[in-house]
Write a protein that holds these residues in place. Structure first.
Motif, PDB file in Angstrom:
ATOM      1  N   ALA A 247       0.834  -1.200   0.000  1.00 48.42           N
ATOM      2  CA  ALA A 247       0.000   0.000   0.000  1.00 48.42           C
ATOM      3  C   ALA A 247       0.869   1.250   0.000  1.00 48.42           C
ATOM      4  O   ALA A 247       0.591   2.223  -0.723  1.00 48.42           O
ATOM      5  N   ALA A 248       1.930   1.243   0.812  1.00 51.39           N
ATOM      6  CA  ALA A 248       2.829   2.396   0.846  1.00 51.39           C
ATOM      7  C   ALA A 248       3.533   2.586  -0.495  1.00 51.39           C
ATOM      8  O   ALA A 248       3.702   3.715  -0.971  1.00 51.39           O
ATOM      9  N   PHE A 249       3.929   1.460  -1.110  1.00 46.06           N
ATOM     10  CA  PHE A 249       4.587   1.522  -2.414  1.00 46.06           C
ATOM     11  C   PHE A 249       3.631   2.096  -3.461  1.00 46.06           C
ATOM     12  O   PHE A 249       3.998   2.971  -4.256  1.00 46.06           O
ATOM     13  N   ALA A 250       2.388   1.620  -3.456  1.00 47.80           N
ATOM     14  CA  ALA A 250       1.391   2.125  -4.412  1.00 47.80           C
ATOM     15  C   ALA A 250       1.089   3.595  -4.167  1.00 47.80           C
ATOM     16  O   ALA A 250       0.994   4.389  -5.116  1.00 47.80           O
ATOM     17  N   ASP A 251       0.934   3.977  -2.900  1.00 46.70           N
ATOM     18  CA  ASP A 251       0.656   5.374  -2.575  1.00 46.70           C
ATOM     19  C   ASP A 251       1.768   6.286  -3.083  1.00 46.70           C
ATOM     20  O   ASP A 251       1.514   7.410  -3.529  1.00 46.70           O
ATOM     21  N   ASP A 252       3.009   5.799  -2.997  1.00 56.63           N
ATOM     22  CA  ASP A 252       4.132   6.596  -3.470  1.00 56.63           C
ATOM     23  C   ASP A 252       4.145   6.666  -4.993  1.00 56.63           C
ATOM     24  O   ASP A 252       4.328   7.735  -5.585  1.00 56.63           O
ATOM     25  N   LEU A 253       3.918   5.522  -5.660  1.00 61.72           N
ATOM     26  CA  LEU A 253       3.982   5.505  -7.120  1.00 61.72           C
ATOM     27  C   LEU A 253       2.877   6.325  -7.774  1.00 61.72           C
ATOM     28  O   LEU A 253       3.089   6.891  -8.851  1.00 61.72           O
ATOM     29  N   VAL A 254       1.703   6.388  -7.159  1.00 64.10           N
ATOM     30  CA  VAL A 254       0.630   7.154  -7.790  1.00 64.10           C
ATOM     31  C   VAL A 254       0.930   8.649  -7.786  1.00 64.10           C
ATOM     32  O   VAL A 254       0.268   9.415  -8.501  1.00 64.10           O
ATOM     33  N   ARG A 255       1.927   9.064  -7.026  1.00 66.84           N
ATOM     34  CA  ARG A 255       2.357  10.461  -7.057  1.00 66.84           C
ATOM     35  C   ARG A 255       3.266  10.752  -8.241  1.00 66.84           C
ATOM     36  O   ARG A 255       3.529  11.908  -8.556  1.00 66.84           O
ATOM     37  N   ARG A 256       3.770   9.685  -8.882  1.00 64.49           N
ATOM     38  CA  ARG A 256       4.690   9.867 -10.009  1.00 64.49           C
ATOM     39  C   ARG A 256       3.979  10.536 -11.173  1.00 64.49           C
ATOM     40  O   ARG A 256       2.887  10.155 -11.552  1.00 64.49           O
ATOM     41  N   ARG A 257       4.616  11.545 -11.744  1.00 65.76           N
ATOM     42  CA  ARG A 257       4.080  12.221 -12.914  1.00 65.76           C
ATOM     43  C   ARG A 257       5.198  12.459 -13.921  1.00 65.76           C
ATOM     44  O   ARG A 257       6.357  12.642 -13.551  1.00 65.76           O
ATOM     45  N   THR A 258       4.845  12.474 -15.178  1.00 63.08           N
ATOM     46  CA  THR A 258       5.791  12.850 -16.217  1.00 63.08           C
ATOM     47  C   THR A 258       6.028  14.354 -16.133  1.00 63.08           C
ATOM     48  O   THR A 258       5.078  15.137 -16.136  1.00 63.08           O
ATOM     49  N   VAL A 259       7.288  14.748 -16.061  1.00 64.24           N
ATOM     50  CA  VAL A 259       7.660  16.156 -15.934  1.00 64.24           C
ATOM     51  C   VAL A 259       8.410  16.579 -17.198  1.00 64.24           C
ATOM     52  O   VAL A 259       9.260  15.845 -17.694  1.00 64.24           O
ATOM     53  N   ARG A 260       8.085  17.752 -17.713  1.00 65.13           N
ATOM     54  CA  ARG A 260       8.731  18.230 -18.934  1.00 65.13           C
ATOM     55  C   ARG A 260       9.671  19.406 -18.694  1.00 65.13           C
ATOM     56  O   ARG A 260      10.418  19.788 -19.591  1.00 65.13           O
ATOM     57  N   ASP A 261       9.632  19.970 -17.501  1.00 68.67           N
ATOM     58  CA  ASP A 261      10.489  21.120 -17.186  1.00 68.67           C
ATOM     59  C   ASP A 261      11.435  20.733 -16.052  1.00 68.67           C
ATOM     60  O   ASP A 261      10.996  20.483 -14.921  1.00 68.67           O
ATOM     61  N   PHE A 262      12.729  20.691 -16.362  1.00 66.95           N
ATOM     62  CA  PHE A 262      13.724  20.225 -15.405  1.00 66.95           C
ATOM     63  C   PHE A 262      14.626  21.367 -14.955  1.00 66.95           C
ATOM     64  O   PHE A 262      14.901  22.309 -15.709  1.00 66.95           O
TER      65      PHE A 262
END
Length: 215
Positions: free
Chosen positions: A22-37
């Motif tokens: 659950a903790a792993f999933a909660d963390d991964l769902v925060r992942r987003r593709t970012v285009r500005d670095f």
């Protein structure tokens, strides 16, 4: 019979297993593709450990048909960006159907790819096919795709942002990076820290009941 070793015994108590995933999933769902670095570099050793995690993926016949090329040299990255943008101008200007362009419109993408030179590093992932020093692989795309998933998860665990880029065609990647003909580009992963003012589209992922079927 092949040589064997004892299987790893990783079982956990039920409550700990649920808490961990659950903790792993909660963390991964925060992942987003970012285009500005930002220009902030990646900490030493992080990319190597992320590739080590990716290379632990299962593969057809255990051939491990992947190569991970980490690119930080500014001159090489500039060449990659110029070649990628040339292909992207063809895609957006001529090759892509109107339906495809409309599907991409809400993401705000175009032929300009600044992340190829702005991100701290690029990881160009290649499929390794049969060659002088490599055996015939099996289930290549499936194997490399799983490895890329591991790579993205590992980089996210390190607090880094990523963007997957698949220009088409991708032959120029092998040419610029000097890879042998049996290595065929699969994806470019831009890696780094988001720019302080970076924004991402307001998107919603499908609910669990929309993607999970139990039989």
């Amino acid at each position: 019979m092949p040589d064997t070793v004892p299987a790893p015994q990783l079982s956990l108590p039920d409550d700990e297993a649920r808490a961990r995933v659950a903790a792993f999933a909660d963390d991964l769902v925060r992942r987003r593709t970012v285009r500005d670095f930002s220009s902030r570099p990646v900490a030493a050793g992080v990319l190597e450990d992320a590739v080590r995690a990716a290379a632990s993926a299962p593969s057809g016949a255990h051939v491990q048909p992947w190569r991970f090329v980490v690119v930080t040299d500014p001159t090489v990255r500039r060449r990659l960006r110029e070649a990628a943008e040339a292909e992207e101008r063809e895609f957006y200007g001529r090759r892509a159907s109107e339906e495809w362009l409309q599907a991409l419109a809400h993401l705000g993408t175009d032929a300009t790819k600044p992340f190829l030179t702005d991100a701290a590093a690029l990881v160009v992932v290649f499929e390794v096919h049969q060659g002088p020093d490599s055996p015939k692989p099996y289930y290549v795309k499936e194997s490399v795709g799983i490895a890329v998933g591991f790579l993205l998860a590992a980089l996210h665990q390190a607090g880094l942002a990523t963007l997957t880029h698949t220009p088409s065609p991708m032959k120029f990647l092998g040419e610029v990076l000097g890879r042998p003909p049996e290595e065929r580009a699969f994806v470019v992963v831009a890696v780094g820290h988001p720019a302080p003012d970076a924004e991402v589209p307001a998107l919603e992922r499908k609910r669990l009941d929309q993607v999970l079927v139990r039989v």
